[in-house]
Design a protein around this motif. Structure first.
Motif, short mmCIF file in Angstrom:
data_model
loop_
_atom_site.label_atom_id
_atom_site.label_comp_id
_atom_site.label_asym_id
_atom_site.label_seq_id
_atom_site.Cartn_x
_atom_site.Cartn_y
_atom_site.Cartn_z
N ARG A 22 -76.29 -46.87 14.34
CA ARG A 22 -76.30 -48.29 14.71
C ARG A 22 -76.18 -49.20 13.49
N ASN A 23 -76.62 -48.74 12.32
CA ASN A 23 -76.71 -49.63 11.16
C ASN A 23 -75.87 -49.22 9.96
N GLY A 24 -75.29 -48.04 9.97
CA GLY A 24 -74.44 -47.62 8.87
C GLY A 24 -75.22 -46.89 7.78
N VAL A 25 -74.49 -46.15 6.96
CA VAL A 25 -75.08 -45.29 5.94
C VAL A 25 -75.79 -46.10 4.85
N LYS A 26 -75.18 -47.20 4.40
CA LYS A 26 -75.76 -48.00 3.32
C LYS A 26 -77.16 -48.49 3.68
N LYS A 27 -77.31 -49.00 4.89
CA LYS A 27 -78.60 -49.53 5.31
C LYS A 27 -79.64 -48.43 5.45
N ILE A 28 -79.23 -47.28 5.97
CA ILE A 28 -80.17 -46.18 6.13
C ILE A 28 -80.63 -45.65 4.77
N LEU A 29 -79.74 -45.70 3.76
CA LEU A 29 -80.14 -45.26 2.42
C LEU A 29 -81.19 -46.18 1.82
N PHE A 30 -81.02 -47.49 2.02
CA PHE A 30 -82.03 -48.43 1.55
C PHE A 30 -83.37 -48.20 2.26
N PHE A 31 -83.29 -47.94 3.55
CA PHE A 31 -84.51 -47.69 4.32
C PHE A 31 -85.23 -46.43 3.83
N VAL A 32 -84.46 -45.36 3.63
CA VAL A 32 -85.05 -44.09 3.17
C VAL A 32 -85.66 -44.25 1.78
N ILE A 37 -91.20 -44.21 -1.16
CA ILE A 37 -92.22 -44.67 -2.11
C ILE A 37 -93.46 -45.19 -1.40
N THR A 38 -93.49 -45.10 -0.07
CA THR A 38 -94.62 -45.59 0.71
C THR A 38 -95.73 -44.55 0.72
N PRO A 39 -97.00 -44.96 0.60
CA PRO A 39 -98.10 -43.99 0.54
C PRO A 39 -98.11 -42.94 1.64
N TRP A 40 -97.89 -43.35 2.89
CA TRP A 40 -98.00 -42.37 3.98
C TRP A 40 -96.91 -41.30 3.89
N GLY A 92 -104.43 -47.62 1.85
CA GLY A 92 -104.15 -47.05 3.15
C GLY A 92 -102.78 -46.39 3.18
N PRO A 93 -102.31 -46.01 4.35
CA PRO A 93 -100.96 -45.44 4.47
C PRO A 93 -99.86 -46.41 4.06
N PHE A 94 -100.17 -47.71 4.10
CA PHE A 94 -99.21 -48.73 3.70
C PHE A 94 -99.78 -49.56 2.55
N TYR A 95 -98.88 -50.14 1.75
CA TYR A 95 -99.30 -51.02 0.67
C TYR A 95 -99.82 -52.34 1.23
N ILE A 96 -100.65 -53.01 0.44
CA ILE A 96 -101.15 -54.32 0.84
C ILE A 96 -100.00 -55.32 0.96
N ALA A 188 -96.57 -49.14 -8.57
CA ALA A 188 -96.77 -48.39 -9.81
C ALA A 188 -98.21 -47.91 -9.93
N ASN A 189 -99.16 -48.75 -9.54
CA ASN A 189 -100.57 -48.39 -9.59
C ASN A 189 -100.86 -47.22 -8.65
N PHE A 190 -100.29 -47.27 -7.45
CA PHE A 190 -100.50 -46.18 -6.49
C PHE A 190 -99.89 -44.88 -7.01
N MET A 191 -98.69 -44.97 -7.58
CA MET A 191 -98.03 -43.77 -8.10
C MET A 191 -98.88 -43.11 -9.19
N HIS A 192 -99.48 -43.93 -10.03
CA HIS A 192 -100.34 -43.41 -11.09
C HIS A 192 -101.55 -42.69 -10.49
#
Length: 205
Positions: A22-32, A37-40, A92-96, A188-192
């Motif tokens: 529905r959205n094309g490869v470019k958009k799905i790559l940005f989403f992925v 990088i999301t905590p969950w 949490g599973p998501f950033y603030i 960056a703080n979460f990654m550390h």
């Protein structure tokens, strides 16, 4: 890989196939890229998911309590799962910063009543309701079933914010730049924590 993880992999692949069509490869790559990088998502790769245990609620009060736990801001953005195997306990599973993106995402979905937006909203609400019915609310393994649509809503909010940046005045652009700086700092703080300190905690009794 347990049955829950296999089922979730199928669930995720089906989503990617539908969304990319529905959205094309470019958009799905940005989403992925945003997803990875999301905590969950990082936690899911590291810890996997517990086996699904169906424990249906006995009454409406229990369902309401589970629903409240599933949507708790403390669980979603600040503390996460109480089990150290499924969260750092420092976020949490998501950033603030995703709070704003999710709010904007919901606003865009509600204000633009397209079929796609309606399906995303129904998907999220149905997933939360289902998790609350089987008594796995407020846990990482239960939450992953509605984290994905919530992540998509957050991405919609990010798209909206980017569009605003391109067509806004100086003050709004400055706010968005400051917001982006905070998002980079928090990430960056979460990654550390996740890659340096969290593995050491897992070794503690």
């Amino acid at each position: 890989m347990n049955n829950s993880e296999i089922l979730y992999l199928i669930y995720f692949i089906i989503f990617l196939l539908i969304y990319s069509k529905r959205n094309g490869v470019k958009k799905i790559l940005f989403f992925v890229a945003f997803l990875l990088i999301t905590p969950w998502c990082l936690q899911l790769f590291k810890s996997g998911s517990q086996v699904i245990i169906l424990e249906y609620v006995q009454n409406i009060n229990q369902f309401a309590a589970n629903l409240s736990a599933s949507l708790s801001t403390n669980f979603l953005f600040f503390m996460g799962d109480k089990n150290k195997l499924f969260g750092t306990r420092e976020t949490g599973p998501f950033y603030i910063f995703q709070i704003l993106l999710i709010v904007l995402g919901f606003w865009k979905i509600i204000s633009r009543k397209t079929t796609e937006n309606l399906l995303i909203l129904i998907w999220f609400l149905a997933a939360v309701a289902l998790v609350s019915l089987i008594n796995r609310a407020g846990t990482f393994s239960g939450g992953i079933w509605y984290f994905l649509p919530l992540q998509l809503i957050s991405f919609i909010g990010a798209e909206y914010l980017y569009a605003k940046y391109l067509h806004s005045g100086f003050k709004l652009k400055l706010f968005i730049i400051l917001f982006l700086m905070f998002a980079i700092y928090e990430t960056a703080n979460f990654m550390h924590i996740f890659f340096i300190h969290y593995p050491k905690r897992l070794l503690l009794p």
